[in-house]
Write a protein that holds these residues in place. Structure first.
Motif, PDB file in Angstrom:
ATOM      1  N   TYR A 248       5.578 -36.262  -2.115  1.00 40.56           N
ATOM      2  CA  TYR A 248       5.647 -37.699  -2.459  1.00 40.56           C
ATOM      3  C   TYR A 248       6.983 -38.293  -2.019  1.00 40.56           C
ATOM      4  N   MET A 249       8.087 -37.580  -2.299  1.00 39.76           N
ATOM      5  CA  MET A 249       9.413 -38.069  -1.893  1.00 39.76           C
ATOM      6  C   MET A 249       9.519 -38.172  -0.378  1.00 39.76           C
ATOM      7  N   THR A 250       8.937 -37.201   0.322  1.00 37.05           N
ATOM      8  CA  THR A 250       9.013 -37.199   1.788  1.00 37.05           C
ATOM      9  C   THR A 250       8.290 -38.392   2.382  1.00 37.05           C
ATOM     10  N   VAL A 251       7.106 -38.714   1.839  1.00 30.28           N
ATOM     11  CA  VAL A 251       6.357 -39.877   2.332  1.00 30.28           C
ATOM     12  C   VAL A 251       7.192 -41.148   2.164  1.00 30.28           C
ATOM     13  N   GLY A 252       7.843 -41.274   1.001  1.00 27.04           N
ATOM     14  CA  GLY A 252       8.698 -42.440   0.770  1.00 27.04           C
ATOM     15  C   GLY A 252       9.877 -42.494   1.721  1.00 27.04           C
ATOM     16  N   ILE A 253      10.503 -41.341   1.977  1.00 23.58           N
ATOM     17  CA  ILE A 253      11.663 -41.292   2.878  1.00 23.58           C
ATOM     18  C   ILE A 253      11.252 -41.620   4.308  1.00 23.58           C
ATOM     19  N   ILE A 254      10.099 -41.084   4.746  1.00 23.84           N
ATOM     20  CA  ILE A 254       9.622 -41.382   6.105  1.00 23.84           C
ATOM     21  C   ILE A 254       9.324 -42.874   6.253  1.00 23.84           C
ATOM     22  N   GLY A 255       8.659 -43.452   5.228  1.00 25.69           N
ATOM     23  CA  GLY A 255       8.372 -44.888   5.271  1.00 25.69           C
ATOM     24  C   GLY A 255       9.637 -45.715   5.326  1.00 25.69           C
ATOM     25  N   LYS A 256      10.647 -45.317   4.531  1.00 23.15           N
ATOM     26  CA  LYS A 256      11.924 -46.031   4.539  1.00 23.15           C
ATOM     27  C   LYS A 256      12.618 -45.907   5.884  1.00 23.15           C
ATOM     28  N   SER A 257      12.556 -44.715   6.491  1.00 29.83           N
ATOM     29  CA  SER A 257      13.187 -44.498   7.800  1.00 29.83           C
ATOM     30  C   SER A 257      12.530 -45.354   8.882  1.00 29.83           C
ATOM     31  N   VAL A 258      11.187 -45.451   8.825  1.00 34.02           N
ATOM     32  CA  VAL A 258      10.467 -46.285   9.806  1.00 34.02           C
ATOM     33  C   VAL A 258      10.881 -47.746   9.652  1.00 34.02           C
ATOM     34  N   THR A 259      10.965 -48.220   8.395  1.00 37.88           N
ATOM     35  CA  THR A 259      11.367 -49.612   8.148  1.00 37.88           C
ATOM     36  C   THR A 259      12.780 -49.875   8.638  1.00 37.88           C
ATOM     37  N   GLU A 260      13.712 -48.944   8.355  1.00 36.49           N
ATOM     38  CA  GLU A 260      15.100 -49.113   8.797  1.00 36.49           C
ATOM     39  C   GLU A 260      15.192 -49.136  10.322  1.00 36.49           C
ATOM     40  N   ASN A 261      14.399 -48.319  10.981  1.00 33.33           N
ATOM     41  CA  ASN A 261      14.373 -48.305  12.442  1.00 33.33           C
ATOM     42  C   ASN A 261      13.846 -49.628  12.988  1.00 33.33           C
ATOM     43  N   ASN A 262      12.787 -50.166  12.355  1.00 36.32           N
ATOM     44  CA  ASN A 262      12.241 -51.462  12.777  1.00 36.32           C
ATOM     45  C   ASN A 262      13.256 -52.578  12.563  1.00 36.32           C
ATOM     46  N   ILE A 263      14.008 -52.511  11.459  1.00 37.15           N
ATOM     47  CA  ILE A 263      15.031 -53.525  11.187  1.00 37.15           C
ATOM     48  C   ILE A 263      16.123 -53.476  12.242  1.00 37.15           C
ATOM     49  N   ARG A 264      16.560 -52.243  12.607  1.00 38.41           N
ATOM     50  CA  ARG A 264      17.590 -52.123  13.648  1.00 38.41           C
ATOM     51  C   ARG A 264      17.108 -52.717  14.968  1.00 38.41           C
ATOM     52  N   LYS A 265      15.862 -52.436  15.336  1.00 39.64           N
ATOM     53  CA  LYS A 265      15.316 -52.996  16.578  1.00 39.64           C
ATOM     54  C   LYS A 265      15.246 -54.515  16.506  1.00 39.64           C
ATOM     55  N   PHE A 266      14.803 -55.037  15.350  1.00 36.84           N
ATOM     56  CA  PHE A 266      14.685 -56.484  15.174  1.00 36.84           C
ATOM     57  C   PHE A 266      16.042 -57.166  15.307  1.00 36.84           C
ATOM     58  N   VAL A 267      17.049 -56.607  14.639  1.00 33.20           N
ATOM     59  CA  VAL A 267      18.392 -57.207  14.682  1.00 33.20           C
ATOM     60  C   VAL A 267      18.951 -57.148  16.102  1.00 33.20           C
ATOM     61  N   LYS A 268      18.745 -56.022  16.787  1.00 30.19           N
ATOM     62  CA  LYS A 268      19.272 -55.863  18.146  1.00 30.19           C
ATOM     63  C   LYS A 268      18.596 -56.794  19.139  1.00 30.19           C
ATOM     64  N   ASN A 269      17.264 -56.925  19.037  1.00 25.29           N
ATOM     65  CA  ASN A 269      16.516 -57.693  20.047  1.00 25.29           C
ATOM     66  C   ASN A 269      16.411 -59.173  19.731  1.00 25.29           C
ATOM     67  N   GLU A 270      16.288 -59.530  18.439  1.00 20.69           N
ATOM     68  CA  GLU A 270      15.995 -60.919  18.086  1.00 20.69           C
ATOM     69  C   GLU A 270      17.157 -61.664  17.451  1.00 20.69           C
ATOM     70  N   CYS A 271      18.212 -60.959  17.065  1.00 18.78           N
ATOM     71  CA  CYS A 271      19.332 -61.614  16.379  1.00 18.78           C
ATOM     72  C   CYS A 271      20.632 -61.477  17.168  1.00 18.78           C
ATOM     73  N   SER A 272      20.525 -61.313  18.483  1.00 19.74           N
ATOM     74  CA  SER A 272      21.713 -61.291  19.343  1.00 19.74           C
ATOM     75  C   SER A 272      21.920 -62.690  19.909  1.00 19.74           C
ATOM     76  N   PHE A 273      22.879 -63.422  19.350  1.00 19.96           N
ATOM     77  CA  PHE A 273      23.149 -64.790  19.762  1.00 19.96           C
ATOM     78  C   PHE A 273      24.533 -64.861  20.413  1.00 19.96           C
ATOM     79  N   PRO A 274      24.687 -65.631  21.510  1.00 21.64           N
ATOM     80  CA  PRO A 274      25.992 -65.741  22.186  1.00 21.64           C
ATOM     81  C   PRO A 274      27.066 -66.256  21.240  1.00 21.64           C
ATOM     82  N   GLY A 275      28.201 -65.564  21.207  1.00 23.59           N
ATOM     83  CA  GLY A 275      29.315 -65.990  20.376  1.00 23.59           C
ATOM     84  C   GLY A 275      29.202 -65.595  18.920  1.00 23.59           C
ATOM     85  N   THR A 276      28.131 -64.880  18.562  1.00 26.29           N
ATOM     86  CA  THR A 276      27.906 -64.484  17.171  1.00 26.29           C
ATOM     87  C   THR A 276      27.722 -62.977  17.088  1.00 26.29           C
ATOM     88  N   GLN A 277      28.239 -62.381  16.040  1.00 29.05           N
ATOM     89  CA  GLN A 277      28.078 -60.935  15.840  1.00 29.05           C
ATOM     90  C   GLN A 277      27.535 -60.667  14.445  1.00 29.05           C
TER      91      GLN A 277
END
Length: 449
Positions: A248-277
């Motif tokens: 049960y704990m592993t399923v939760g950790i895997i789900g959390k890891s997938v979400t964190e990976n999706n968030i990193r991709k989203f921030v990198k691809n969709e939230c990169s604005f010129p002059g902003t970090q």
């Protein structure tokens, strides 16, 4: 002479993986494992010192010290003994191994508790926190470690397998963390760490049992068959019940890891604005909010709206995007820094507060300079209305450094271009008007043609 038949591919492969030719004398292996089951005298003192060393390593967050404690720990003895006992149907050895296992466990936890009650260092370091959330991966590590251990003990070429198994399965740190939980009154630490230790125990024993049966160890004769069946059923039940929470704990950790990976991709691809970090990102699981802290150029509402519409592409439909920027981001960053500075000194925290105040002061100065840049365009139109001969107006904030002081005085400088020469009275009136219009304490006027 009869010609030898060529070997099939399966026979060739089987020959490579066959461990039976390397098998040690069976009686010697059983005797060696049985002798390492008992805890008394020197063996018990070695265990106590190993617990102290592991507790010190967890306390000072030293991986090398923790590894040293795992290498000298004799805890593997009764655990492998239980697996061997079930594998060869030796109920007397099983009882002796289980009794010594309980004795060693209780003494280890009590020793660690005493240490953490006495030590002045009571902060939970990363090495200690890593032993409070077991997962299915710990099950796999224990299985593989136990399998390697029984193979090494049962065959001739032992090499460095046993020390490696002791390090990989990590029996000592969870017991020390359980002791820390008791000493600090933190039930989650105690139960999480003890569950990790129990996982290691169960699956090292299970791997030992499977190894013994695969290597065809002879079962003990004159065994009570019905009693053996009951023991085997109990063992199967313990294995299944141990795996369920970890799964049960592993399923939760895997789900959390997938979400964190999706968030990193989203921030990198969709939230990169010129002059902003984007310098910080966090999620609030209760409100399903993704918080981003941005510094630099302000992000427009259109850019934020577009980023929100793209969240579905990254399986983040149930999250709400919240971008914190401007002066608000400074206070957020300061609170985050102070919250994460659990182990910093009061002097460090005070320095963070001072640095934040300095940043806010510099931001106010920057706003002042930007204010005059935009104010010049407004004043230019008004000045040309009052003085038709004016062609251009420039307003800026200037720092005046005196040679006899280390502090600069600031004033506003206005440069006015005209088509004709202004009289002294007109210059004075223009200077007074510009001073009032810019709300300046001091203003210097330069008129050019």
């Amino acid at each position: 002479m009869e010609q030898q038949q060529p070997k099939t591919l399966w026979q060739v492969v089987k020959g490579y993986f066959n461990v039976m030719p390397d098998k040690e004398n069976e009686a010697d292996t059983v005797s060696q494992i049985s002798s390492g089951v008992t805890f008394h005298g020197a063996n018990l003192w070695v265990l106590i010192f190993a617990i102290f060393i592991a507790s010190l390593g967890l306390n000072v967050n030293s991986t090398a010290v923790i590894i040293g404690a795992m290498l000298i720990s004799p805890l593997m003895g009764p655990i492998i003994g239980m697996g061997l006992a079930v594998g060869i149907s030796d109920l007397e050895l099983l009882k002796r191994s289980a009794k010594n296992y309980l004795v060693a466990t209780v003494i280890s936890v009590l020793t660690a508790t005493v240490y953490f009650l006495l030590t002045p260092l009571n902060e939970a370091q990363s090495e200690l926190l890593a032993r409070t959330s077991p997962t299915l991966y710990d099950v796999l590590i224990a299985l593989c470690g136990g399998a390697a251990g029984i193979l090494a003990l049962s065959t001739k070429g032992k090499g460095n397998v046993i020390p490696g198994v002791a390090i990989a399965t990590a029996l000592m740190p969870p017991l020390c963390t359980a002791g820390y939980g008791l000493a600090m009154g933190k039930a989650s630490f105690f139960f999480g760490a003890f569950y990790l230790f129990f996982i290691n125990t169960v699956f090292i024993s299970l791997a030992t049992y499977l190894g013994v049966r695969m290597m065809h160890f002879r079962r003990k004769q004159f065994v009570n068959a019905e009693r053996l069946k009951v023991v085997n059923r109990y063992i199967l039940g313990v294995v299944v019940l141990t795996m369920l929470p970890a799964g049960y704990m592993t399923v939760g950790i895997i789900g959390k890891s997938v979400t964190e990976n999706n968030i990193r991709k989203f921030v990198k691809n969709e939230c990169s604005f010129p002059g902003t970090q984007i310098i910080s990102q966090s999620t609030n699981e209760k409100s399903k909010t993704l918080n981003l802290v941005a510094v630099g150029k302000s992000i427009s509402s259109q850019q934020i709206s577009r980023a929100r519409t793209m969240m579905g592409e990254y399986q983040l439909d149930d999250y709400r995007l919240n971008i914190i920027q401007g002066s608000q981001s400074d206070s957020i960053l300061l609170s985050q820094a102070l919250a994460s500075a659990n182990t910093t000194t009061e002097a460090s925290k005070q320095k963070m507060v001072e640095q934040s105040a300095r940043i806010q002061e510099l931001e106010k100065r920057l706003e002042g300079y930007e204010l005059y840049a935009s104010l010049g365009a407004e004043i230019g139109k008004e000045t040309r209305t009052v003085w038709p001969g004016v062609t251009a107006v420039s307003v800026s904030r200037v720092a005046d450094w005196k040679t006899d002081t280390t502090k600069a005085s600031h004033y506003v400088m206005a440069v006015v271009s005209t088509q004709r020469v202004l009289s002294a009275s007109e210059r004075a009136r223009m200077q007074s008007w510009l001073k009032e219009r810019t709300h300046a304490d001091s203003l210097r006027l330069i008129v050019t043609r």
